[in-house]
Design an enzyme around this catalytic site. Structure first.
Site, PDB file in Angstrom:
ATOM      1  N   LYS A  64       0.818  -1.213   0.000  1.00 18.20           N
ATOM      2  CA  LYS A  64       0.000   0.000   0.000  1.00 18.20           C
ATOM      3  C   LYS A  64       0.854   1.267   0.000  1.00 18.20           C
ATOM      4  CE  LYS A  64      -4.259  -1.952   1.728  1.00 18.20           C
ATOM      5  NZ  LYS A  64      -3.871  -3.371   1.929  1.00 18.20           N
TER       6      LYS A  64
HETATM    7  C1  LIG Z   1      -4.444  -4.424   1.269  1.00 17.30           C
HETATM    8  C2  LIG Z   1      -3.687  -5.702   1.144  1.00 17.30           C
HETATM    9  C3  LIG Z   1      -4.064  -6.718   0.229  1.00 17.30           C
HETATM   10  C4  LIG Z   1      -5.306  -6.623  -0.623  1.00 17.30           C
HETATM   11  O1  LIG Z   1      -5.203  -5.650  -1.626  1.00 17.30           O
HETATM   12  P1  LIG Z   1      -6.506  -5.070  -2.365  1.00 17.30           P
HETATM   13  O2  LIG Z   1      -6.035  -3.938  -3.167  1.00 17.30           O
HETATM   14  O3  LIG Z   1      -7.446  -4.648  -1.252  1.00 17.30           O
HETATM   15  O4  LIG Z   1      -7.090  -6.179  -3.173  1.00 17.30           O
HETATM   16  C5  LIG Z   1      -3.261  -7.840   0.123  1.00 17.30           C
HETATM   17  N1  LIG Z   1      -2.168  -7.986   0.890  1.00 17.30           N
HETATM   18  C6  LIG Z   1      -1.771  -7.052   1.791  1.00 17.30           C
HETATM   19  C7  LIG Z   1      -0.569  -7.296   2.621  1.00 17.30           C
HETATM   20  C8  LIG Z   1      -2.511  -5.876   1.948  1.00 17.30           C
HETATM   21  O5  LIG Z   1      -2.130  -4.951   2.851  1.00 17.30           O
END
Ligand SMILES: *Cc1c(COP(=O)(O)O)cnc(C)c1O
Length: 469
Positions: A113
């Site tokens: 993120k």
């Molecule tokens: C947020 C997250 C996801 C999922 O991603 P999306 O964009 O919500 O599909 C997967 N793995 C980790 C470690 C995350 O923080």
């Protein structure tokens, strides 16, 4: 480029107008009126570019109302080796013959993120300085998103962050990561209650339109368009790193929750990047796997969301999914409105047998799900075969990715978090804790700055009113 709403009720607007917003005013999601496509030779011209150069080349197509020099400066400021711990930003590691790990988790909070959120922090600050406005970001987190938002917004002018988390319910590592921030524009509010109580507080405050306007309350949740756009870049970067020919197809395996990450991959494909398969992986919370197998999108009541060892994928509904369905439904907002009316009324819609589901099938998506046991087995197997330790979310993606692997097609598995974030699961799988990156060894010992509060709407509003920018 103009942005429209998936529900059809928003006047077309440029990138800067939708940047700070969450939902469109009609309740839909913002989306480009048409995807940009690659000019002949454009892709091969990108082969030698650094990450910030590539990010600029791609994002200028989506943020075409920002002055090019400003956008370029924002990319240079965001995608640095100092922040992401290597010039590559998203380094590639071989896992097996024809299979790679695309490292997306080397930013400050050790999860993917950060790649979009770090840019968002700089974009928000840039825009607010231009307009003279300010913003109070108010959100709830059970771990990953809130932490990523705080590290992106810390020290930013005209921005304050009020982040609610359930008191004593996050892991020690996650708590330390957030609460050790000493920046005066970051407010960690530990709520006596569970995550749902935090979310209810955010909802209650956000429903008060007067309060929201008076204190310039905003959010940074996963439906923000700029976050999706920033994630498109690493699909190109990964593809460029494993191909030599411009028509060579590559598949991506993506651990998915809110459909933000893989939505970016889908848009990269629509732009003309030769992606063969988008392999969507879920954990036991298989809302999306069910849809891609059957055509039925069935949201789960929150009390039916399983708490798993890949907690950032524990979702009841996929908030970015509407963008993809808008395209599958031929970009007809009336169809989208009707489908989400059905979700609200009875909890699901069923596209099986429809032209829209045919379009879904043709779009390159395949899917699968994994269990706790699958994750443990995958972490062990990858470690035995390659010496590499992957985290539980990444393991969901690798497990499902390998099931859908095809001969001769390179497979890139997206690494969405570092194992250091999920120490207990790694101990369970491998019998010892994962390595921590430099600088994180003693994070739990740092002084912490937070305020404990009751789950009380009036008290929360009062706190924001006293501390808002
Ligand atoms: C947020 C997250 C996801 C999922 O991603 P999306 O964009 O919500 O599909 C997967 N793995 C980790 C470690 C995350 O923080």
């Amino acid at each position: 480029m103009r942005y429209i709403s998936t529900r059809g009720g928003m006047a077309p607007a440029p990138f800067s107008d939708i940047l700070l917003g969450g939902l469109a005013p009609d309740g839909g999601l913002t989306i480009p009126d048409a995807y940009p496509t690659l000019a002949p030779g454009e892709l091969s011209g990108w082969r030698g570019l650094s990450y910030p150069e590539l990010a600029f080349a791609i994002l200028r197509k989506f943020a075409d109302d920002l002055p090019a020099d400003d956008l370029r400066a924002l990319m240079d400021k965001t995608y640095t080796a100092a922040i992401f711990r290597s010039e590559a930003i998203t380094p590639l590691t071989p896992l097996a013959d024809g299979v790679w790990l695309l490292g997306l988790s080397n930013g400050p909070t050790l999860a993917f993120k950060d790649i979009a959120m770090q840019l968002l922090g700089n974009l928000f600050e840039y825009t607010l300085l231009k307009t003279g406005g300010h913003l109070n970001i108010f959100g709830a987190t059970s771990g990953d998103t809130g932490s990523s938002a705080e590290y992106a917004m810390r020290g930013k002018r005209n921005i304050r962050v009020f982040m609610l988390s359930p008191h004593r319910k996050m892991s020690r590592f996650q708590t330390a990561q957030m609460f050790s921030l000493q920046d005066p524009n970051i407010f960690n509010l530990a709520v006596r209650g569970v995550f749902d109580d935090c979310q209810d507080l955010v909802k209650a405050v956000s429903q008060d339109a007067d309060f929201k306007a008076r204190y310039a309350i905003g959010t940074v949740n996963s439906i923000n368009w700029a976050r999706v756009a920033a994630q498109i870049v690493y699909y190109f970067k990964g593809w460029l790193a494993v191909t030599a020919r411009d028509d060579q197809e590559v598949s991506f395996a993506v651990p998915s929750g809110n459909f933000g990450n893989i939505c970016a991959g889908y848009i990269a494909k629509r732009m003309g990047l030769p992606i063969r398969r988008l392999i969507l992986a879920t954990n036991e919370n298989n809302v999306l796997d069910e849809f891609f197998r059957t055509g039925v999108y069935r949201v789960r009541p929150t009390d039916q969301v399983a708490q798993t060892s890949s907690p950032s994928m524990d979702i009841s509904k996929a908030s970015n999914f509407e963008r993809f369905i808008f395209d599958a439904a031929g970009r007809d907002p009336a169809v989208v409105r009707e489908l989400w009316r059905q979700v609200d009324a009875r909890g699901f819609f069923d596209l099986s047998g429809s032209a829209a589901f045919h379009a879904v099938r043709a779009s390159g998506f395949v899917s699968g799900a994994s269990t706790h046991q699958n994750r443990m087995d995958t972490i062990r197997r990858i470690h035995q075969d390659s010496g590499i330790v992957i985290d539980t979310h990444t393991a969901d993606g690798v497990k499902v990715g390998l099931e859908h692997r095809e001969d001769g097609v390179p497979l890139l598995c997206l690494e969405t978090a570092l194992p250091a974030k999920f120490e207990e699961s790694i101990v369970e799988a491998l019998g010892r804790p994962p390595e921590r990156p430099t600088g994180y060894e003693n994070i739990e010992a740092l002084p912490q700055r937070f305020e404990v509060m009751d789950a009380d709407v009036a008290a929360m509003k009062n706190y924001i009113a006293r501390h808002a920018g």
